[in-house]
Design a protein around this motif. Sequence first.
Motif: not given
Length: 375
Positions: A278-284, A331-335
């Motif tokens: 989850g967010d511990a690994a890949h917070a987006q 995550a990169q797409a969201a950014q």
Amino acid sequence: MPEILIVGAGIGGLTAAIGLRRIGRSVSVIEKATTLGEVGAGLSLWPNALRALDELGVGEAVRAAGVSAVSRGGLRRPSGQWLRHRHPDDIPVLMVHRADLHRTLLDALPADCVRTNATVTEVKQATGGVDVMYRTHDGIRQKEAELVVAADGVHSTVRQQLWPETTKACFDGRSTWRAVTDGILEPAEEAITLARDQQFGLLPLPNGRLYWFLTAAVERQGIRYDDELGEVRRRVGHWHDPIPGILAVTAPSAVLHHDITTLAPLETYVSGRVVLLGDAAHAQSPDLGQGACQAIEDAVVLASALATEHDLDSALERYDQERRPRTQTIAQAAQRQAKLTQANFWAMTSAARLLPRSLWRRQTARWVDWSPPSL
């Protein structure tokens, strides 16, 4: 049987516990909060997350707690002009109150599975497992586990100890205000209203409630207001109906305000017998609505890997290889989506008006066209 310890009883931690118990593993969860619960906000569960919840055996119960909607289907300008109406071909989501989802997941676990008021202080790799020290109301305790699943959020204590060089959460320049409104309102078509540095979203929840959020660029991290609802009104209270009316019936105490923080891509989600989830690994950032959905996916993939691989190290390697590329790509797409809205607002609004419906759907489907492994 050796026990698996999950740190964090949020959505990711609880779904991981359900999945691991479903494959016959002994699991316990520790949570630093003194009481269990989730924030008072809405959450969109996309089809990929619902498929994962079905595989966990809780999909039907979760659907009973939600209502169907279309997220990111309707788009408007602050004047009220529609850039795009929702359409029957749009991909539906299930809107749930976070607290309702959390309660449903808890109901799927034994009462003694989760221990609250337990704050991790130290995690050390040991021969054949992990030693975890945690503080409770009556002092420091130690627990030995075959595996530790760190599901303790973007500011993960476990990650900070075992991934010390790459753990800092990054402020992305925006804050978000969120609330659930219980007032009696006329039904409103779900939509996101776009301005260059701000967007206001409106989505339904069960029992006539409405969930709204405001995402806005801010000068710096940590700014807070004595009257958070008043600040939302200052920013968007003059926008089109029904926004002023929704804010008028929102209780000031219902408004949550958080800065948006993300994580830079990690080189691995595994350290010895500790795995991030989850967010511990890949917070987006929330721009694709996939944060919680990806945590739920993590839980199913981890359980499947542990159930089918011949040893623990192979299972963790498989989890890392399957989850890291997908979660980091999303995550990169969201950014990128966030930057597009801010840096090229004209292109964003033009695309909303001019893209064919089939292409709009394909742009969304590429993130949700995922099926879970079997448990």
